[in-house]
Design a protein around this motif. Structure first.
Motif, mmCIF file in Angstrom:
data_model
loop_
_atom_site.group_PDB
_atom_site.id
_atom_site.type_symbol
_atom_site.label_atom_id
_atom_site.label_comp_id
_atom_site.label_asym_id
_atom_site.label_seq_id
_atom_site.Cartn_x
_atom_site.Cartn_y
_atom_site.Cartn_z
ATOM 1 N N MET A 1 -115.500 -16.521 0.825
ATOM 2 C CA MET A 1 -114.106 -16.997 0.092
ATOM 3 C C MET A 1 -114.151 -16.228 -1.074
ATOM 4 O O MET A 1 -113.456 -15.655 -1.809
ATOM 5 C CB MET A 1 -114.294 -18.381 -0.181
ATOM 6 C CG MET A 1 -113.096 -19.278 0.778
ATOM 7 S SD MET A 1 -113.350 -21.045 0.405
ATOM 8 C CE MET A 1 -112.653 -21.108 -1.338
ATOM 9 N N ASN A 2 -115.313 -16.622 -1.921
ATOM 10 C CA ASN A 2 -115.520 -15.916 -3.318
ATOM 11 C C ASN A 2 -115.874 -14.550 -3.442
ATOM 12 O O ASN A 2 -115.516 -13.917 -4.138
ATOM 13 C CB ASN A 2 -116.537 -16.814 -4.091
ATOM 14 C CG ASN A 2 -115.938 -18.229 -4.612
ATOM 15 O OD1 ASN A 2 -115.192 -18.366 -5.402
ATOM 16 N ND2 ASN A 2 -116.358 -19.036 -3.793
ATOM 17 N N TRP B 1 -121.617 -24.258 4.880
ATOM 18 C CA TRP B 1 -120.851 -24.352 3.498
ATOM 19 C C TRP B 1 -120.942 -22.995 2.565
ATOM 20 O O TRP B 1 -120.238 -22.497 2.141
ATOM 21 C CB TRP B 1 -120.936 -25.671 2.867
ATOM 22 C CG TRP B 1 -122.526 -25.681 2.360
ATOM 23 C CD1 TRP B 1 -123.226 -26.398 3.104
ATOM 24 C CD2 TRP B 1 -122.957 -25.309 1.140
ATOM 25 N NE1 TRP B 1 -124.632 -26.225 2.380
ATOM 26 C CE2 TRP B 1 -124.270 -25.507 1.299
ATOM 27 C CE3 TRP B 1 -122.775 -24.645 -0.042
ATOM 28 C CZ2 TRP B 1 -125.392 -25.259 0.176
ATOM 29 C CZ3 TRP B 1 -123.658 -24.194 -0.832
ATOM 30 C CH2 TRP B 1 -124.912 -24.524 -0.739
ATOM 31 N N PHE B 2 -122.271 -22.884 2.485
ATOM 32 C CA PHE B 2 -122.591 -21.640 1.643
ATOM 33 C C PHE B 2 -122.088 -20.514 2.136
ATOM 34 O O PHE B 2 -121.746 -19.393 1.493
ATOM 35 C CB PHE B 2 -124.208 -21.540 1.854
ATOM 36 C CG PHE B 2 -124.907 -20.423 1.341
ATOM 37 C CD1 PHE B 2 -124.559 -20.055 -0.026
ATOM 38 C CD2 PHE B 2 -125.444 -19.342 1.921
ATOM 39 C CE1 PHE B 2 -125.194 -18.756 -0.609
ATOM 40 C CE2 PHE B 2 -125.893 -18.202 1.533
ATOM 41 C CZ PHE B 2 -125.773 -17.796 0.222
ATOM 42 N N PRO C 1 -116.986 -23.295 -6.569
ATOM 43 C CA PRO C 1 -116.418 -22.500 -5.276
ATOM 44 C C PRO C 1 -115.001 -22.485 -5.026
ATOM 45 O O PRO C 1 -114.330 -21.595 -4.317
ATOM 46 C CB PRO C 1 -117.274 -23.226 -4.219
ATOM 47 C CG PRO C 1 -117.684 -24.623 -4.880
ATOM 48 C CD PRO C 1 -117.983 -24.540 -6.203
ATOM 49 N N ASN C 2 -114.208 -23.633 -5.555
ATOM 50 C CA ASN C 2 -112.858 -23.653 -5.160
ATOM 51 C C ASN C 2 -111.861 -23.323 -6.461
ATOM 52 O O ASN C 2 -110.795 -23.532 -6.442
ATOM 53 C CB ASN C 2 -112.474 -25.053 -4.841
ATOM 54 C CG ASN C 2 -112.937 -25.218 -3.374
ATOM 55 O OD1 ASN C 2 -112.724 -24.381 -2.721
ATOM 56 N ND2 ASN C 2 -113.834 -26.026 -3.214
ATOM 57 N N TYR D 1 -106.216 -26.796 1.742
ATOM 58 C CA TYR D 1 -107.066 -27.873 2.427
ATOM 59 C C TYR D 1 -106.256 -28.891 3.124
ATOM 60 O O TYR D 1 -106.749 -30.059 3.473
ATOM 61 C CB TYR D 1 -108.004 -28.637 1.608
ATOM 62 C CG TYR D 1 -109.304 -27.885 1.183
ATOM 63 C CD1 TYR D 1 -110.099 -27.444 1.943
ATOM 64 C CD2 TYR D 1 -109.399 -26.839 -0.118
ATOM 65 C CE1 TYR D 1 -111.234 -26.579 1.755
ATOM 66 C CE2 TYR D 1 -110.077 -26.026 -0.437
ATOM 67 C CZ TYR D 1 -111.165 -25.948 0.423
ATOM 68 O OH TYR D 1 -112.442 -25.072 0.286
ATOM 69 N N SER E 1 -121.235 -12.068 5.851
ATOM 70 C CA SER E 1 -120.831 -13.357 5.825
ATOM 71 C C SER E 1 -119.851 -13.505 6.912
ATOM 72 O O SER E 1 -119.711 -14.585 7.509
ATOM 73 C CB SER E 1 -120.364 -13.972 4.489
ATOM 74 O OG SER E 1 -119.438 -13.218 4.028
ATOM 75 N N ARG F 1 -119.418 -20.038 4.110
ATOM 76 C CA ARG F 1 -117.861 -19.987 3.948
ATOM 77 C C ARG F 1 -117.600 -19.759 2.364
ATOM 78 O O ARG F 1 -116.696 -18.891 2.019
ATOM 79 C CB ARG F 1 -117.445 -21.114 4.424
ATOM 80 C CG ARG F 1 -115.803 -21.208 4.214
ATOM 81 C CD ARG F 1 -114.852 -22.146 4.756
ATOM 82 N NE ARG F 1 -113.637 -21.998 4.306
ATOM 83 C CZ ARG F 1 -113.083 -22.848 3.219
ATOM 84 N NH1 ARG F 1 -113.712 -23.618 2.859
ATOM 85 N NH2 ARG F 1 -111.805 -22.683 2.987
ATOM 86 N N TYR F 2 -118.102 -20.367 1.411
ATOM 87 C CA TYR F 2 -118.052 -20.523 -0.047
ATOM 88 C C TYR F 2 -118.348 -18.859 -0.203
ATOM 89 O O TYR F 2 -117.459 -18.096 -1.351
ATOM 90 C CB TYR F 2 -118.543 -21.243 -0.858
ATOM 91 C CG TYR F 2 -117.975 -22.536 -0.841
ATOM 92 C CD1 TYR F 2 -116.665 -22.598 -0.673
ATOM 93 C CD2 TYR F 2 -118.819 -23.735 -1.311
ATOM 94 C CE1 TYR F 2 -116.088 -23.934 -0.687
ATOM 95 C CE2 TYR F 2 -118.122 -24.920 -1.202
ATOM 96 C CZ TYR F 2 -116.693 -24.949 -0.859
ATOM 97 O OH TYR F 2 -116.215 -26.267 -1.275
ATOM 98 N N VAL G 1 -119.830 -19.311 -6.427
ATOM 99 C CA VAL G 1 -120.171 -20.079 -4.961
ATOM 100 C C VAL G 1 -121.041 -21.347 -5.469
ATOM 101 O O VAL G 1 -120.782 -22.365 -4.739
ATOM 102 C CB VAL G 1 -121.217 -19.278 -4.300
ATOM 103 C CG1 VAL G 1 -121.718 -19.650 -3.134
ATOM 104 C CG2 VAL G 1 -120.564 -17.787 -3.906
ATOM 105 N N MET H 1 -117.816 -26.126 7.021
ATOM 106 C CA MET H 1 -118.306 -26.636 5.985
ATOM 107 C C MET H 1 -118.921 -27.991 5.892
ATOM 108 O O MET H 1 -120.016 -28.353 5.155
ATOM 109 C CB MET H 1 -117.172 -27.160 5.292
ATOM 110 C CG MET H 1 -116.060 -26.035 4.788
ATOM 111 S SD MET H 1 -116.621 -24.908 3.682
ATOM 112 C CE MET H 1 -116.925 -25.846 2.272
#
Lengths: 188, 427
Positions: free
Chosen positions: B100-101, B93-94, B267-268, B276, B63, B96-97, B263, B86
């Protein structure tokens, strides 16, 4: 040739165990070592601030519009700079404190320029972990000593920007600056 | 090396025979994670987490390489380029999430892996090198995660970078030049963002290299197991493939269920909303907190509020935070008990579950909270226990504890528990 190297090797051993080959090994390794270090130096030094970053290293501030009791936040070296016009009461409050009770003993005179005692110019960077303290803009809390208050870990600074309470080890840093006229300050 | 009864790789086709002569890569894989690696037959699901950590690293690398195709490491556009990923990039978005996760999943898995090692005594000889290499990987992971968090150039990114590089400023005399050197300026800015991006891309591959060493060092004594009794004979082991590839497959499926839930549905949940907001050097967020996986260390950092002798509180906090990890390098010599597994150590077990684990949970909670006087006091007590656990309690337990009798072999332990299980319904 073989007999020659053997001879020189034996000759060396007779002189305290040092062979000519040892000298060549040490010389070669030293030469390569010095070369490696001289290449490493620029590779390390490139991490230091570049010329354009250093070019922004000084800034001029016009302080004529700041009334007593007011302060402004400006930028010096990409960090907040507080310029504060102290009131006579604030000066008196700062001078009343005996330096023996301070964590980082300094007087208001030490932290201002002669003849410009009412101008307190400090970095707006808490000496604990680098947050921006509150107290420069109107309406922000100034902490229990009337100067600045850092919201991150609760350090309180007095009207001379000196640390009085909380985890910060030092007074707010006073950058190098000079008054180029009565109303213009050159910082850095 | 391996056990003498390990299966030998036998290439079956002309091509694999040719390959085996020229470059025996299939043989290497077969011996490392195939049927050629004999593993104790009694591993429980806690032994899945090494493989899961490898899976998490691969998720991050894949990723991450994709994100780097769309991200711009320049301080004026970095934040916008993340928003571009995003909103505009197809499935951005997928990806990046997931990244991140994926970082959180990586830490969840690695922390479980470390606590497995702590409970079952995996750090003890002859596996201390495995433990040390694991700690090196952990340190590299922390550095990578920190630098990755800076890249979106939000408020938490910026202030996190400022606080963490500010730690180096606490070093006497050379601290400030080091800080300026690390940042390439007087505060985090474009130079810092660029070098963090470069290193954030590099370090995962360094981690990959150290993982190879970690597995290499592990394969010399072979895997440990829940009894802590070493393998004695062939009946104690089964081949890694198919037995543990299958068992790890179950774990990998569970991993992806949890991962996908985060995800796609939250996701956040683990992130900080302040990130943000674009980075603003003139305004500090009300509460600077790192990501959850750094909370216990952040709590230790903030637990020091008073100067000691000539050492300022700030430096003490920094030293304690690094010491909390460096301490673990000495663990093989602090815990001198000859018994490995916590199962057979009644006293050790009590201090593990009711001392160390709650202590770290409390530290984590304090590190994520706003630093009020009460929170700081609790962090101080918990930090003191953390150090006492390793430096005082473990060495004392090793001396005074009477361990339970160990089974003679892994097979005996397995058969005994099977016999117990089959007896139960009869009663």
């Amino acid at each position: 040739m073989a007999s020659l190297t053997e001879d020189s090797a034996t000759a060396g051993e007779e002189q305290g165990g040092v062979r000519r080959r040892d000298f060549i090994n040490v010389a070669a390794a030293s030469f390569a070592g010095v070369g490696a270090v001289s290449v490493a130096l620029p590779l390390i030094n490139q991490m230091n601030p570049s010329a354009d970053v250093l070019a922004e290293a000084s800034t001029e501030v016009d302080v004529s519009a700041i009334a007593p009791g007011q302060a402004i936040k400006t930028i010096f070296r990409k960090q907040p700079l507080f310029v504060r016009h102290l009131t006579p009461e604030e000066i008196a409050a700062a001078e009343k404190v005996s330096t023996s009770e301070l964590r980082d003993p300094q007087t208001l005179e030490d932290r201002t320029k002669p003849g410009h005692k009412q101008w307190l110019i400090t970095m707006g960077v808490c000496t604990h972990l680098g947050c921006v303290p509150l107290g420069a803009a109107a309406g922000e809390i100034k902490g229990e000593f009337g100067g600045y208050f850092c919201p991150c870990h609760g350090s309180s600074y007095d009207t001379a920007g000196r640390i009085r309470k909380g985890p910060a080890p030092k007074n707010l840093m006073v950058p190098d600056y000079s008054f180029t006229s009565d109303t213009v300050v050159k910082v850095g | 090396m391996s056990f003498p009864w390990a299966n030998e790789y036998k290439p079956s086709t002309a091509f694999t025979r040719y390959l085996d002569e020229k470059l025996p890569l299939p043989r290497f894989v077969y011996n490392a994670v195939g049927a050629g690696y004999p593993v104790p037959r009694n591993l429980n699901y806690f032994w899945n987490f090494g493989v899961l950590a490898g899976v998490a690293l691969m998720v991050q690398i894949i990723s991450g390489i994709i994100l780097a195709m769309h991200f711009a490491a320049e301080s004026t556009v970095a934040f916008a380029s993340v928003e571009h990923i995003m909103r505009d990039v197809n499935a951005g978005w997928f990806i990046r999430y997931a990244h991140m996760n994926g970082a959180s999943m990586f830490f969840i898995v690695v922390y479980t892996h470390i606590f497995r090692g702590l409970f079952y005594g995996s750090y003890k000889p002859p596996r201390e090198m495995v433990w040390h290499l694991g700690l090196v990987i952990f340190l590299l992971m922390m550095a990578t995660a920190f630098m990755g968090y800076v890249l979106p150039w939000g408020q938490m990114s910026f202030w996190g970078a400022k606080v963490i590089t500010g730690l180096f400023g606490a070093i006497p005399l050379v601290g400030e030049p080091i800080q300026t050197w690390l940042l390439g300026g007087f505060a985090p800015d474009n130079a810092a963002l660029n070098r963090f991006f470069s290193l954030h891309y590099l370090l995962p591959f360094v981690i990959l290299g150290v993982i190879v060493l970690h597995i290499w060092a592990l394969h010399i004594p072979g895997s440990s197991n829940p009894t802590g009794v070493e393998v004695k004979a062939e009946q104690d082991t089964v081949p890694f493939h198919p037995y543990y590839t299958a068992k790890d497959g179950v774990g990998v499926a569970a991993f992806f269920i949890v991962f996908a839930t985060l995800v796609f549905f939250a996701p956040n949940f683990l992130g900080e909303p302040d990130n943000y907001i674009p980075a603003n050097p003139m305004s500090t967020p009300a509460n600077i907190v790192p990501e959850w996986y750094f909370w216990p260390f952040y709590a230790i950092l903030r637990a020091f509020t008073v100067d000691f002798l000539f050492i300022p509180a700030k430096l003490l906090g920094v030293l304690a935070m690094f010491a909390a990890i460096l301490l673990l390098f000495f663990l093989p010599w602090l815990d001198t008990s000859a018994v490995r597994s916590g199962h057979y150590r009644p006293l050790f077990r009590k201090f593990f579950w009711f001392g160390l684990i709650p202590c770290i949970v409390v530290l984590g909670y304090c590190g994520g909270s706003h630093a009020t006087d009460g929170i700081v006091l609790i962090s101080q007590i918990a930090a003191a226990y953390y150090f006492a656990h390793f430096l005082i309690i473990l060495p004392i337990i090793a001396r005074v504890e009477t361990p339970k009798p160990l089974p003679n072999s892994i097979t005996e332990a397995v058969l005994a528990s099977n016999a117990g299980a089959s007896l139960q319904p009869a009663e």
